[in-house]
Scaffold this motif. Structure first.
Motif, PDB file in Angstrom:
ATOM      1  N   ILE A   1      85.516  29.799  55.344  1.00 44.33           N
ATOM      2  CA  ILE A   1      85.485  28.822  56.426  1.00 44.33           C
ATOM      3  C   ILE A   1      86.015  27.527  55.837  1.00 44.33           C
ATOM      4  CG2 ILE A   1      84.045  27.536  58.036  1.00 44.33           C
ATOM      5  CD1 ILE A   1      82.087  29.843  58.068  1.00 44.33           C
ATOM      6  N   GLY A   2      87.250  27.197  56.164  1.00 47.20           N
ATOM      7  CA  GLY A   2      87.883  26.079  55.482  1.00 47.20           C
ATOM      8  C   GLY A   2      88.006  26.413  54.010  1.00 47.20           C
ATOM      9  N   ASN A   3      87.423  25.571  53.164  1.00 42.82           N
ATOM     10  CA  ASN A   3      87.419  25.828  51.726  1.00 42.82           C
ATOM     11  C   ASN A   3      86.127  26.457  51.231  1.00 42.82           C
ATOM     12  OD1 ASN A   3      90.020  24.713  51.281  1.00 42.82           O
ATOM     13  ND2 ASN A   3      89.163  22.641  51.330  1.00 42.82           N
TER      14      ASN A   3
ATOM     15  N   ILE B   1      77.739  11.481  63.703  1.00 42.87           N
ATOM     16  CA  ILE B   1      76.444  11.221  63.059  1.00 42.87           C
ATOM     17  C   ILE B   1      76.112  12.354  62.092  1.00 42.87           C
ATOM     18  CG2 ILE B   1      73.959  11.032  63.457  1.00 42.87           C
ATOM     19  CD1 ILE B   1      74.670   9.731  66.188  1.00 42.87           C
ATOM     20  N   ALA B   2      76.312  13.593  62.541  1.00 38.13           N
ATOM     21  CA  ALA B   2      76.011  14.750  61.689  1.00 38.13           C
ATOM     22  C   ALA B   2      76.913  14.770  60.460  1.00 38.13           C
ATOM     23  CB  ALA B   2      76.175  16.040  62.485  1.00 38.13           C
ATOM     24  N   THR B   3      78.154  14.387  60.606  1.00 37.49           N
ATOM     25  CA  THR B   3      79.094  14.364  59.483  1.00 37.49           C
ATOM     26  C   THR B   3      78.600  13.438  58.373  1.00 37.49           C
ATOM     27  OG1 THR B   3      80.969  14.860  60.938  1.00 37.49           O
ATOM     28  CG2 THR B   3      81.471  13.850  58.806  1.00 37.49           C
ATOM     29  N   GLU B   4      77.923  12.360  58.758  1.00 43.44           N
ATOM     30  CA  GLU B   4      77.473  11.362  57.778  1.00 43.44           C
ATOM     31  C   GLU B   4      76.425  11.910  56.807  1.00 43.44           C
ATOM     32  OE1 GLU B   4      76.099   8.065  60.041  1.00 43.44           O
ATOM     33  OE2 GLU B   4      78.107   7.482  60.749  1.00 43.44           O
ATOM     34  N   VAL B   5      75.687  12.949  57.190  1.00 47.07           N
ATOM     35  CA  VAL B   5      74.671  13.491  56.277  1.00 47.07           C
ATOM     36  C   VAL B   5      75.257  14.564  55.369  1.00 47.07           C
ATOM     37  CG1 VAL B   5      72.842  12.939  57.910  1.00 47.07           C
ATOM     38  CG2 VAL B   5      73.776  15.265  57.844  1.00 47.07           C
ATOM     39  N   ASN B   6      76.561  14.792  55.488  1.00 45.27           N
ATOM     40  CA  ASN B   6      77.318  15.626  54.560  1.00 45.27           C
ATOM     41  C   ASN B   6      76.894  17.099  54.526  1.00 45.27           C
ATOM     42  OD1 ASN B   6      79.385  16.025  52.677  1.00 45.27           O
ATOM     43  ND2 ASN B   6      77.959  15.797  50.953  1.00 45.27           N
ATOM     44  N   PRO B   7      76.859  17.767  55.687  1.00 45.59           N
ATOM     45  CA  PRO B   7      76.697  19.218  55.666  1.00 45.59           C
ATOM     46  C   PRO B   7      78.013  19.853  55.224  1.00 45.59           C
ATOM     47  CG  PRO B   7      77.155  18.516  57.887  1.00 45.59           C
ATOM     48  CD  PRO B   7      77.058  17.252  57.056  1.00 45.59           C
ATOM     49  N   ASP B   8      78.054  21.157  55.150  1.00 54.32           N
ATOM     50  CA  ASP B   8      79.294  21.849  54.790  1.00 54.32           C
ATOM     51  C   ASP B   8      80.161  22.128  56.010  1.00 54.32           C
ATOM     52  OD1 ASP B   8      78.933  22.464  51.792  1.00 54.32           O
ATOM     53  OD2 ASP B   8      77.028  23.076  52.684  1.00 54.32           O
ATOM     54  N   LEU B   9      79.558  22.166  57.181  1.00 54.48           N
ATOM     55  CA  LEU B   9      80.325  22.386  58.399  1.00 54.48           C
ATOM     56  C   LEU B   9      79.517  21.918  59.613  1.00 54.48           C
ATOM     57  CD1 LEU B   9      79.154  25.148  60.060  1.00 54.48           C
ATOM     58  CD2 LEU B   9      80.095  26.229  58.031  1.00 54.48           C
ATOM     59  N   ILE B  10      80.204  21.789  60.737  1.00 53.93           N
ATOM     60  CA  ILE B  10      79.585  21.491  62.025  1.00 53.93           C
ATOM     61  C   ILE B  10      79.760  22.708  62.921  1.00 53.93           C
ATOM     62  CG2 ILE B  10      79.621  20.027  64.088  1.00 53.93           C
ATOM     63  CD1 ILE B  10      78.735  18.487  61.663  1.00 53.93           C
TER      64      ILE B  10
ATOM     65  N   CYS C   1      87.339  14.656  65.348  1.00 50.41           N
ATOM     66  CA  CYS C   1      86.514  13.515  64.926  1.00 50.41           C
ATOM     67  C   CYS C   1      85.853  13.707  63.567  1.00 50.41           C
ATOM     68  CB  CYS C   1      85.451  13.218  65.981  1.00 50.41           C
ATOM     69  SG  CYS C   1      83.961  14.228  65.869  1.00 50.41           S
ATOM     70  N   THR C   2      85.979  14.884  62.961  1.00 57.24           N
ATOM     71  CA  THR C   2      85.316  15.126  61.684  1.00 57.24           C
ATOM     72  C   THR C   2      86.268  15.792  60.702  1.00 57.24           C
ATOM     73  OG1 THR C   2      83.455  16.251  60.584  1.00 57.24           O
ATOM     74  CG2 THR C   2      84.414  17.353  62.511  1.00 57.24           C
ATOM     75  N   HIS C   3      86.061  15.481  59.415  1.00 54.16           N
ATOM     76  CA  HIS C   3      86.863  16.144  58.384  1.00 54.16           C
ATOM     77  C   HIS C   3      86.276  17.501  57.995  1.00 54.16           C
ATOM     78  CE1 HIS C   3      83.591  14.313  56.039  1.00 54.16           C
ATOM     79  NE2 HIS C   3      83.830  15.251  55.136  1.00 54.16           N
ATOM     80  N   LEU C   4      85.078  17.804  58.502  1.00 54.81           N
ATOM     81  CA  LEU C   4      84.407  19.049  58.160  1.00 54.81           C
ATOM     82  C   LEU C   4      84.942  20.216  58.990  1.00 54.81           C
ATOM     83  CD1 LEU C   4      80.730  17.705  58.117  1.00 54.81           C
ATOM     84  CD2 LEU C   4      82.118  18.321  56.109  1.00 54.81           C
ATOM     85  N   PRO C   5      84.850  21.435  58.468  1.00 59.51           N
ATOM     86  CA  PRO C   5      85.201  22.591  59.300  1.00 59.51           C
ATOM     87  C   PRO C   5      84.276  22.666  60.513  1.00 59.51           C
ATOM     88  CG  PRO C   5      84.921  23.229  56.983  1.00 59.51           C
ATOM     89  CD  PRO C   5      84.412  21.826  57.110  1.00 59.51           C
TER      90      PRO C   5
ATOM     91  N   ASP D   1      93.029  28.305  68.508  1.00 58.45           N
ATOM     92  CA  ASP D   1      94.264  27.534  68.639  1.00 58.45           C
ATOM     93  C   ASP D   1      94.042  26.032  68.523  1.00 58.45           C
ATOM     94  OD1 ASP D   1      95.635  29.888  68.965  1.00 58.45           O
ATOM     95  OD2 ASP D   1      95.893  29.692  71.138  1.00 58.45           O
ATOM     96  N   ILE D   2      92.834  25.559  68.846  1.00 57.51           N
ATOM     97  CA  ILE D   2      92.613  24.116  68.736  1.00 57.51           C
ATOM     98  C   ILE D   2      91.846  23.754  67.452  1.00 57.51           C
ATOM     99  CG2 ILE D   2      92.875  23.522  71.157  1.00 57.51           C
ATOM    100  CD1 ILE D   2      89.417  23.778  69.748  1.00 57.51           C
ATOM    101  N   GLY D   3      91.668  24.733  66.548  1.00 56.64           N
ATOM    102  CA  GLY D   3      91.271  24.361  65.197  1.00 56.64           C
ATOM    103  C   GLY D   3      89.929  24.796  64.660  1.00 56.64           C
ATOM    104  N   ILE D   4      89.145  25.618  65.388  1.00 54.04           N
ATOM    105  CA  ILE D   4      87.880  26.045  64.781  1.00 54.04           C
ATOM    106  C   ILE D   4      88.171  26.976  63.605  1.00 54.04           C
ATOM    107  CG2 ILE D   4      86.686  25.835  66.981  1.00 54.04           C
ATOM    108  CD1 ILE D   4      86.384  28.954  66.917  1.00 54.04           C
ATOM    109  N   LYS D   5      87.248  27.032  62.654  1.00 51.44           N
ATOM    110  CA  LYS D   5      87.465  27.769  61.411  1.00 51.44           C
ATOM    111  C   LYS D   5      86.705  29.094  61.340  1.00 51.44           C
ATOM    112  CE  LYS D   5      90.138  24.542  59.897  1.00 51.44           C
ATOM    113  NZ  LYS D   5      91.603  24.777  59.895  1.00 51.44           N
ATOM    114  N   ALA D   6      85.816  29.349  62.302  1.00 53.16           N
ATOM    115  CA  ALA D   6      85.111  30.631  62.375  1.00 53.16           C
ATOM    116  C   ALA D   6      84.425  30.716  63.727  1.00 53.16           C
ATOM    117  CB  ALA D   6      84.087  30.782  61.245  1.00 53.16           C
TER     118      ALA D   6
END
Length: 331
Positions: free
Chosen positions: A4-6, A87-96, A133-137, A162-167
């Motif tokens: 999933i991403g990297n 907000i969720a991205t700020e707590v640094n999970p591996d994905l959303i 809006c997020t750099h996370l997968p 097609d619009i970018g989900i990773k799994a």
């Protein structure tokens, strides 16, 4: 190899489902030890995060030993979902992860969860904005469709990819089915057969044994399996599936001492995370599951759910260990 991403998840990852009032950090701790490869938080209300509601904020708690871990969000308003993803991205999970599968009325009747299966253009637009809006997968969990007449998951899978989900994780029921009847993995298999699909596809629904996990892996070709209810009180199911995949036999079930040890670890973390009173109270729903199938366990269960202190619970668990020390358990 599922990625999933990297995030490298190995050859056939086993995922712990995000379950409301279940998949909290104490439960995730025992499931990680039990072999879960990827876990998710309980689903979190986008509106709750934006309002800074204490319960929603607490669900953002993640710990380094849990990684990789995803934060799952739900909501019916695109703007609110985008803000909550930030907000969720700020707590640094591996994905959303986005919840498009929850069938319960309190969620679906507010236009969230599985309700988005009735408005695919809105689902696609919401997902696209979150991806931006997020750099996370970003991943998605959903169902086959709203009902038997709208099983549109094949179209949904392509459009979301097609619009970018990773799994993509698909539960093999419609929203109308809720959790009744048997999960139908046929369309999940057809997603995997689609030559346009290149992201990992995970199947979910009714996997309650190593034998069934391997059967569905072989029959439907999924990249991994998500397990929910079968892990409640039985976190060993992940490692049992891995053992069956490798050796073709199911290992012996956990002894009483191991069940007690897991229940105690769960309790200790529950108290640490929630405090004494709430931690002890919320553990009560788990004891029946940890000791399911143990003969004549009811008197101990009654005492466990009535105990009001850590010391009292531990005393009872020690008695359980001694009482059943010579009892052979079956899988």
């Amino acid at each position: 190899m599922a990625k999933i991403g990297n995030i490298d998840l190995g050859d056939f990852p086993l995922l712990l489902a995000p379950m409301e009032d279940v998949s909290d950090p104490p439960f995730r701790a025992v499931c990680k030890e039990g072999g879960a490869d990827l876990m998710y938080t309980e689903f979190i209300s986008s509106e709750g995060l934006i309002r800074d509601a204490a319960k929603s904020r607490q669900k953002l708690d993640i710990f380094e030993y849990e990684r990789p871990i995803g934060i799952q969000l739900f909501g019916g308003d695109i703007g609110n979902m985008v803000e909550s993803a930030k907000i969720a991205t700020e707590v640094n999970p591996d994905l959303i992860d986005i919840n498009y599968g929850c069938p319960v009325k309190a969620v679906a009747c507010r236009g969230a969860g599985a309700a988005l299966l009735q408005d695919i253009p809105k689902m696609v637009k919401m997902t696209e904005e979150i991806v931006k809006c997020t750099h996370l997968p970003v991943t998605v969990k959903t169902r086959l469709g709203w009902d038997d007449n709208t099983k549109n998951i094949l179209e949904v899978a392509e459009r979301l990819q097609d619009i970018g989900i990773k799994a993509l994780t698909v539960h093999g029921r419609t929203r109308v089915q809720m959790y009744k009847g048997s999960a139908d993995w046929t369309l999940i298999g057809k997603i995997k057969e689609n030559p346009r699909m290149h992201i990992p596809i995970f199947g979910n629904g009714d996997i309650d044994s190593p034998q069934k996990a391997v059967e569905y892996k072989n029959r439907y070709g999924v990249d991994g399996i998500m397990i929910g209810r079968a892990a409640i009180g039985y976190p060993w199911i992940f490692n049992e599936i891995k053992h069956y995949l490798k050796h073709g036999v199911r290992p012996s079930p956990p002894e009483i001492s191991e069940r007690v040890r897991a229940a105690r670890k769960h309790l200790e973390f529950s108290i640490q995370w929630k405090g004494d009173r709430l931690g002890i109270f919320e553990m009560r729903k788990h004891y029946t599951n940890y000791f399911r199938g143990i003969p004549e366990f009811k008197p101990f269960r009654i005492r466990l759910v009535e105990a009001n202190s850590f010391e009292e619970v531990i005393t009872i668990l020690d008695e359980v260990t001694g009482h059943y020390s010579n009892v052979l358990l079956s899988a």
